[in-house]
Design a protein around this motif. Structure first.
Motif, PDB file in Angstrom:
ATOM      1  N   THR A 596     -12.022  -9.292   1.066  1.00  0.00           N
ATOM      2  CA  THR A 596     -10.789  -9.719  -0.062  1.00  0.00           C
ATOM      3  C   THR A 596      -9.642 -10.610   0.505  1.00  0.00           C
ATOM      4  N   GLY A 597      -9.503 -10.578   1.935  1.00  0.00           N
ATOM      5  CA  GLY A 597      -8.334 -11.129   2.672  1.00  0.00           C
ATOM      6  C   GLY A 597      -7.319 -10.133   2.829  1.00  0.00           C
ATOM      7  N   SER A 598      -7.246  -8.996   2.235  1.00  0.00           N
ATOM      8  CA  SER A 598      -5.930  -8.195   2.052  1.00  0.00           C
ATOM      9  C   SER A 598      -6.553  -6.927   3.035  1.00  0.00           C
ATOM     10  N   PRO A 599      -5.474  -6.725   4.180  1.00  0.00           N
ATOM     11  CA  PRO A 599      -5.641  -5.700   5.094  1.00  0.00           C
ATOM     12  C   PRO A 599      -5.477  -4.350   4.778  1.00  0.00           C
ATOM     13  N   ILE A 600      -5.022  -3.960   3.647  1.00  0.00           N
ATOM     14  CA  ILE A 600      -4.566  -2.788   3.172  1.00  0.00           C
ATOM     15  C   ILE A 600      -5.682  -2.230   2.309  1.00  0.00           C
ATOM     16  N   PRO A 601      -6.448  -1.162   2.491  1.00  0.00           N
ATOM     17  CA  PRO A 601      -7.643  -0.717   1.988  1.00  0.00           C
ATOM     18  C   PRO A 601      -7.033   0.356   0.861  1.00  0.00           C
ATOM     19  N   TYR A 602      -7.895   0.593  -0.081  1.00  0.00           N
ATOM     20  CA  TYR A 602      -7.653   1.764  -0.965  1.00  0.00           C
ATOM     21  C   TYR A 602      -8.322   2.799  -0.445  1.00  0.00           C
ATOM     22  N   VAL A 603      -7.529   3.896  -0.579  1.00  0.00           N
ATOM     23  CA  VAL A 603      -8.011   5.319  -0.376  1.00  0.00           C
ATOM     24  C   VAL A 603      -7.658   6.095  -1.463  1.00  0.00           C
ATOM     25  N   PRO A 604      -8.706   6.714  -2.138  1.00  0.00           N
ATOM     26  CA  PRO A 604      -8.519   7.497  -3.645  1.00  0.00           C
ATOM     27  C   PRO A 604      -7.640   8.781  -3.041  1.00  0.00           C
ATOM     28  N   PRO A 605      -6.757   9.017  -4.077  1.00  0.00           N
ATOM     29  CA  PRO A 605      -5.596  10.018  -3.793  1.00  0.00           C
ATOM     30  C   PRO A 605      -5.923  11.283  -3.139  1.00  0.00           C
ATOM     31  N   LEU A 606      -7.319  11.901  -3.599  1.00  0.00           N
ATOM     32  CA  LEU A 606      -7.616  13.205  -2.924  1.00  0.00           C
ATOM     33  C   LEU A 606      -8.605  12.762  -1.827  1.00  0.00           C
ATOM     34  N   GLY A 607      -8.828  11.670  -1.446  1.00  0.00           N
ATOM     35  CA  GLY A 607      -9.842  11.146  -0.482  1.00  0.00           C
ATOM     36  C   GLY A 607      -9.562  12.017   1.079  1.00  0.00           C
ATOM     37  N   TRP A 608      -8.104  11.498   1.361  1.00  0.00           N
ATOM     38  CA  TRP A 608      -7.754  11.997   2.741  1.00  0.00           C
ATOM     39  C   TRP A 608      -7.736  13.608   2.781  1.00  0.00           C
ATOM     40  N   ALA A 609      -7.134  14.125   1.533  1.00  0.00           N
ATOM     41  CA  ALA A 609      -7.138  15.535   1.371  1.00  0.00           C
ATOM     42  C   ALA A 609      -8.626  16.313   1.708  1.00  0.00           C
ATOM     43  N   ALA A 610      -9.317  15.544   1.162  1.00  0.00           N
ATOM     44  CA  ALA A 610     -11.070  16.065   1.157  1.00  0.00           C
ATOM     45  C   ALA A 610     -11.310  15.862   2.686  1.00  0.00           C
ATOM     46  N   VAL A 611     -11.222  14.950   3.285  1.00  0.00           N
ATOM     47  CA  VAL A 611     -11.558  14.884   4.717  1.00  0.00           C
ATOM     48  C   VAL A 611     -10.977  15.793   5.753  1.00  0.00           C
ATOM     49  N   LEU A 612      -9.781  15.762   5.572  1.00  0.00           N
ATOM     50  CA  LEU A 612      -8.697  16.630   6.351  1.00  0.00           C
ATOM     51  C   LEU A 612      -9.246  18.183   6.173  1.00  0.00           C
ATOM     52  N   GLY A 613      -9.261  18.513   4.758  1.00  0.00           N
ATOM     53  CA  GLY A 613      -9.534  19.735   4.250  1.00  0.00           C
ATOM     54  C   GLY A 613     -11.148  20.298   4.728  1.00  0.00           C
ATOM     55  N   GLY A 614     -11.936  19.372   4.599  1.00  0.00           N
ATOM     56  CA  GLY A 614     -13.184  19.440   4.979  1.00  0.00           C
ATOM     57  C   GLY A 614     -13.224  19.704   6.584  1.00  0.00           C
ATOM     58  N   THR A 615     -12.479  18.901   7.316  1.00  0.00           N
ATOM     59  CA  THR A 615     -12.681  19.224   8.666  1.00  0.00           C
ATOM     60  C   THR A 615     -12.004  20.391   9.014  1.00  0.00           C
ATOM     61  N   ALA A 616     -10.856  21.015   8.430  1.00  0.00           N
ATOM     62  CA  ALA A 616     -10.312  22.324   8.741  1.00  0.00           C
ATOM     63  C   ALA A 616     -11.169  23.462   8.281  1.00  0.00           C
ATOM     64  N   LEU A 617     -11.904  23.334   7.186  1.00  0.00           N
ATOM     65  CA  LEU A 617     -12.883  24.113   6.882  1.00  0.00           C
ATOM     66  C   LEU A 617     -14.082  24.313   7.806  1.00  0.00           C
ATOM     67  N   LEU A 618     -14.534  23.223   8.313  1.00  0.00           N
ATOM     68  CA  LEU A 618     -15.502  23.042   9.345  1.00  0.00           C
ATOM     69  C   LEU A 618     -15.386  23.998  10.616  1.00  0.00           C
TER      70      LEU A 618
END
Length: 643
Positions: A596-618
């Motif tokens: 797209t030419g834009s360096p700012i990606p879109y991350v779903p509102p709960l996306g990082w929460a799911a990644v971080l929460g899943g890692t902590a649960l792991l």
């Protein structure tokens, strides 16, 4: 349905041409001569069992889809297997250093030790394959059913029984396990027998120089790939560089993990005791002393977070950008569609209706361009140039879309960059039926995801597509245009009038359906990485029986030990999440920038929460709970166990 020759000629999209010629040969006729005649005419010959390819175009498309997806997915999985199996076997051998050193001290030769480890790894790989093979075939049947049900492949598409796939998978698993066992045994078998027991008495303080040099070089290569990717918006090579950057970063972390752990432990030494008191003090000391042993755990966690935060979110960015570009670039208030398409002159008729200001017919097609030494199909749209800028805004960067006519072409920034074309150049490509054309590049635009990477005039593709119809007509007009459009559509069965918002919503639904296969493959990879992290962390936790028993016997309470474990996990997880998130953000930003030419990606509102929460649960499931279970046994029972 059967027609006379005259009626078939009237219905044909290519008057004067035929799609296929059937040849029935006399006994003993020369098939090679027929092939030569056909080849000279530019035709492809199908004989014997290959004749079905001339009719089953859906099967050929499905075959191409599955081969492409399987090749890409297989490459990723093999790389993951190398990380997972090699790391797990390496950690297992590391935990058995005392046993292996004792064997060396009682005169076992290096070759005997290596053969023992190789035999163990091979037997485990074969045992795992005996379970994984049938499970894989069952999973393949389920995937085949889902692909048929969702329209990716036709119902009659055959599914092979895995005659070669299963042996290939088994061979790959055994090979990786054997090589990993040989590498892991290198340190124990390389030293003299009398030095073996002393060698494993304490954890090595630092890695060898070769590992450090390789890690630094890999990190520099990853940084170079990242700089190239971020600086090369719109380049197909930049997209490939972004994926390579992800793997280079993970490999660099795997090589530099002992040094990263040691540095992180020094930074955390003053912090952990303030939060967990005695447990934090023990955790800081343990992290410093065991930096080498925790390298595999750090690598597995970084791999999990890096994959989950980049590859999974990439699909969200593609869907969001495609829908956003299509919505923002559609200036028309209404869109006319029909299941079988609309007549080619529909836009001209609609422009003559009362209240209509502009109408643009759009036909979806493909063109073929040269790419990376080969050729590749590219999505294209053929449009009616009259009033185009009133119904469609492609965000033109160079040139002018108003100059579009027969013999010219407009390109997306990505396609122009990957093909090396600019405004004023001659673009050589092939139309959908294989006809070669040379077109003048008159404009370069940004919204390639929403409208296709190539835009040509309808006259350019006339007679070169399967049907002489348009897929939709974009209409811009005043309030009184609605009645006239409704009357026009009512006279044509199947025609439907949609507002722009409804069209965008339907497009998003189609994108989500098409993304199912990508999400399935990505989900398997992310799940495999998470499973690798869990396996590694469980092994590391269960190998601490003797250490935990010794701490209890010298007066450390169970509560302090639990605090120590939580502090260790907080430090390790914090380091892994920070590194993994950085890698994920850089990779995701590079890919989105390339698209797209834009360096700012879109991350779903709960996306990082799911990644971080899943890692902590792991970490909770794979470390805290096993340690809690170990603490339930009397320490005197575990103090005599081997490390």
């Amino acid at each position: 349905m059967f027609f006379t020759d005259a009626q078939a000629a009237r219905l044909s999209a290519h008057p004067g041409r035929v799609d296929a010629i059937g040849v029935r040969m006399a006994p003993g006729a020369d098939l090679g001569a027929v092939r030569e005649i056909a080849s000279a005419a530019g035709a492809t010959t199908y004989a014997g069992k290959d004749r079905g390819k001339a009719e089953q175009s859906e099967n050929l498309a499905a075959q191409s889809l599955l081969v492409g997806a399987g090749a890409a997915f297989g490459g990723y999985v093999v790389l993951l297997i190398v990380f997972v199996v090699a790391g797990t076997i390496g950690l297992s051998v590391r935990h058995r250093r005392r046993d292996l050193a004792l064997l060396r001290a009682v005169a076992a030769t290096p070759g005997q030790v290596r053969r023992m480890l190789v035999a163990e790894a091979a037997l485990l790989a074969l045992a795992g394959s005996a379970i994984g093979g049938p499970v894989g075939l069952l999973a393949a049947r389920w995937v085949h059913g889902e692909l048929v049900g969702r329209g990716f492949v036709p119902a009659g598409f055959p599914m092979a029984g895995g005659l070669f796939a299963v042996p290939a998978a088994i061979g790959t698993a055994v090979l990786v396990a054997v090589v990993a066992a040989l590498i892991a045994a290198r340190r124990v078998t390389a030293i003299k027998p009398i030095e073996a027991l002393g060698e494993i008495a304490v954890e090595p303080r630092r890695s060898g120089p070769a590992r450090m040099i390789a890690g630094v070089l890999t990190l520099m290569a990853a940084g170079s790939a990242g700089a190239f990717t971020l600086g090369g918006a719109g380049s197909a090579g930049a997209l490939a560089g972004a994926v390579g950057m992800l793997y280079l970063f993970v490999i660099a972390v795997a090589l530099l993990a002992p040094m990263i752990n040691a540095y992180a432990a020094r930074l955390l030494t003053p912090v952990l005791p303030r939060i967990w008191r005695a447990g934090g003090y023990l955790a800081a000391a343990n992290l410093r002393a065991n930096a080498q042993g925790m390298a595999t755990v750090l690598t597995a966690l970084v791999l999990s977070v890096g994959f989950g935060g980049s590859v999974w979110f990439l699909q969200d960015n593609l869907e969001r950008q495609t829908a956003t570009q299509s919505s923002a670039g559609t200036l028309a208030e209404r869109v006319l569609t029909a299941p079988g398409g609309l007549p080619a002159d529909a836009a001209r008729e609609i422009r003559e209706l009362a209240g209509v200001q502009a109408a643009t017919g759009v036909r979806r097609t493909q063109v073929v361009v040269r790419a990376l030494g080969g050729i590749e199909p590219v999505g294209a749209q053929a449009v009616d140039p009259e009033g185009l800028t009133s119904t469609m805004d492609l965000t033109v960067r160079k040139g002018a879309l108003a100059e579009l006519r027969a013999g010219t072409v407009a390109l997306s920034t990505m396609q122009a960059s990957s093909s090396g074309w600019d405004v004023g150049d001659k673009a050589e490509l092939w139309l959908g039926d294989g006809a070669p054309v040379t077109l003048d590049v008159i404009a370069i635009y940004d919204r390639g995801l929403g409208f296709g990477d190539v835009t040509v005039a309808a006259e350019t593709v006339a007679g070169h597509t399967a049907a002489n119809t348009v897929d939709e007509v974009l209409v811009r007009g005043g309030p009184d245009a609605g009645t006239a459009l409704a009357t026009w559509a009512a006279a044509r069965p199947g025609a439907e009038i949609l507002d722009a918002a409804t069209r965008t919503r339907l497009l998003s639904t189609d994108l989500a359906l098409g993304a199912w296969l990508n999400r399935l493959l990505i989900g398997v990879m992310v799940g495999y990485a998470a499973l690798a992290a869990a396996t590694t962390m469980v092994m590391a936790a269960l190998a601490r029986r003797r250490e935990l028993a010794l701490l209890q016997l010298v007066g450390v309470t169970r509560r302090q030990i639990r605090g120590m474990v939580r502090a260790e996990q907080a430090g390790l997880l914090g380091t892994a999440v920070l590194i993994g998130a950085t890698i994920a953000v850089l990779t995701l930003a590079a890919i989105v920038n390339g698209l797209t030419g834009s360096p700012i990606p879109y991350v779903p509102p709960l996306g990082w929460a799911a990644v971080l929460g899943g890692t902590a649960l792991l970490a909770l499931v794979s470390t805290v709970w096993p340690v809690r279970r170990l603490l339930g046994a009397p320490p005197i029972d575990n103090i005599g166990l081997k490390e």
